[in-house]
Write a protein that holds these residues in place. Structure first.
Motif, PDB file in Angstrom:
ATOM      1  N   MET A 227       3.460   6.153   3.991  1.00 13.91           N
ATOM      2  CA  MET A 227       3.709   5.823   2.643  1.00 13.91           C
ATOM      3  C   MET A 227       3.267   4.529   2.263  1.00 13.91           C
ATOM      4  O   MET A 227       2.577   4.389   1.245  1.00 13.91           O
ATOM      5  N   LEU A 228       3.274   3.746   3.264  1.00 11.78           N
ATOM      6  CA  LEU A 228       2.546   2.343   2.868  1.00 11.78           C
ATOM      7  C   LEU A 228       1.163   2.339   2.805  1.00 11.78           C
ATOM      8  O   LEU A 228       0.458   1.602   1.851  1.00 11.78           O
TER       9      LEU A 228
ATOM     10  N   SER B 101       0.200   3.408  -0.576  1.00 10.65           N
ATOM     11  CA  SER B 101       0.777   2.612  -1.624  1.00 10.65           C
ATOM     12  C   SER B 101       0.429   1.371  -1.727  1.00 10.65           C
ATOM     13  O   SER B 101       0.346   0.682  -2.792  1.00 10.65           O
ATOM     14  N   PHE B 102      -0.089   0.792  -0.618  1.00 14.63           N
ATOM     15  CA  PHE B 102      -0.512  -0.623  -0.380  1.00 14.63           C
ATOM     16  C   PHE B 102      -1.710  -0.699   0.025  1.00 14.63           C
ATOM     17  O   PHE B 102      -2.047  -0.766   1.248  1.00 14.63           O
TER      18      PHE B 102
ATOM     19  N   VAL C 253      11.401   7.839  -2.122  1.00 11.91           N
ATOM     20  CA  VAL C 253      10.133   7.146  -1.859  1.00 11.91           C
ATOM     21  C   VAL C 253       9.891   6.205  -2.936  1.00 11.91           C
ATOM     22  O   VAL C 253       9.566   5.005  -2.597  1.00 11.91           O
ATOM     23  N   PRO C 254       9.840   6.614  -4.070  1.00 14.42           N
ATOM     24  CA  PRO C 254       9.431   5.818  -5.106  1.00 14.42           C
ATOM     25  C   PRO C 254      10.400   4.283  -5.409  1.00 14.42           C
ATOM     26  O   PRO C 254       9.749   3.450  -5.518  1.00 14.42           O
TER      27      PRO C 254
ATOM     28  N   ILE D 172       9.148   2.151  -2.284  1.00 14.27           N
ATOM     29  CA  ILE D 172       8.048   1.414  -2.779  1.00 14.27           C
ATOM     30  C   ILE D 172       8.300   0.322  -3.592  1.00 14.27           C
ATOM     31  O   ILE D 172       7.821  -1.033  -3.647  1.00 14.27           O
ATOM     32  N   LYS D 173       9.225   0.327  -4.711  1.00 11.43           N
ATOM     33  CA  LYS D 173       9.467  -0.485  -5.612  1.00 11.43           C
ATOM     34  C   LYS D 173      10.287  -1.640  -4.992  1.00 11.43           C
ATOM     35  O   LYS D 173      10.099  -2.795  -5.098  1.00 11.43           O
TER      36      LYS D 173
ATOM     37  N   GLU E 235       7.826  -3.786  -2.842  1.00  7.09           N
ATOM     38  CA  GLU E 235       6.897  -4.400  -3.957  1.00  7.09           C
ATOM     39  C   GLU E 235       7.768  -5.804  -4.436  1.00  7.09           C
ATOM     40  O   GLU E 235       7.429  -7.019  -4.583  1.00  7.09           O
TER      41      GLU E 235
ATOM     42  N   THR F 170       5.948  13.232   5.599  1.00  8.15           N
ATOM     43  CA  THR F 170       6.324  12.826   4.394  1.00  8.15           C
ATOM     44  C   THR F 170       7.550  13.428   3.751  1.00  8.15           C
ATOM     45  O   THR F 170       8.278  12.880   2.974  1.00  8.15           O
TER      46      THR F 170
END
Length: 220
Positions: A23-24, A27-28, A112-113, A116-117, A120, A187
């Motif tokens: 995931m990281l 996303s990053f 998951v979203p 991530i938020k 962040e 995932t």
């Protein structure tokens, strides 16, 4: 996102750790990701790594002794942000973690979203705790929300799990490698907040039953 953000994942559950890494990574961009399975390993990594930006800390990691590790990290490395990632979601646990200096608290059941938020936000210097809205939903609504985060490919793989197909059979059917299926599986588990194929299939079946009971004309 800041380039070369250093994130250290301290969690002893291999599947969850792998899913977090995937995931990281997606996303990053350019994030430097480190892992620790135990408190001694975490302490060793911190002592030998410079410029760690964020620690994702599981309270249940072997040797953690409850909140002691969180307190020690905040004392020794006050410049590093710590997000507690935990299977415990009680308000008292969240409040205690935040009072001891955690910058965020992410229940492992968080979609998951939202995860991530949260990451962040903390990297930008904000605090993050679970919203009440997510907890107000019924279990069925929460399950539906989690299933809705799966991609079409992941939905297909989950249904193939439900049909009892092995990873290599799924790989053959979808013309993918077995390692790709394993990555998708990790995932899927993360998105659904489960730890195994069996739990993922149970969640899918429960959701299908709930939908069927709502609509007598529901087509499978």
């Amino acid at each position: 996102m800041t380039t070369h953000t250093k994130i250290l994942i301290a969690d002893d559950h291999p599947l969850f750790r792998q899913a977090l890494l995937l995931m990281l990574e997606s996303s990053f961009n350019n994030a430097c990701l480190l892992e620790a399975e135990t408190i001694p390993e975490l302490e060793h990594k911190l002592a030998n790594t410079t410029d760690v930006d964020l620690i994702l800390l599981d309270l249940d990691i072997p040797g953690a002794q409850g909140f002691n590790t969180l307190s020690n990290i905040r004392e020794l490395y006050p410049e590093i942000g710590v997000i507690v990632v935990s299977g415990f979601e009680e308000p008292d646990t969240i409040r205690k973690a935040m009072s001891l200096g955690a910058a965020g608290f992410i229940p492992k059941s968080t979609p998951v979203p939202e995860m991530i938020k949260a990451i962040e936000d903390v990297l930008q210097g904000k605090l993050w705790t679970p919203t009440d809205d997510h907890n107000k939903n019924t279990p069925e609504q929460q399950q539906a929300e989690k299933l809705a985060t799966l991609t079409p490919q992941q939905h297909k793989i989950l249904h193939m799990f439900a049909d009892g197909l092995l990873n290599k059979q799924i790989a053959y059917e979808l013309s993918l490698s077995e390692s790709t299926i394993k990555s998708h599986a990790s995932t899927i588990y993360l998105k659904l907040g489960v730890k195994s194929r069996t739990q993922a299939v149970i969640l899918l079946n429960e959701q299908q039953l709930a939908q069927a009971s709502l609509s007598p004309f529901h087509r499978h």
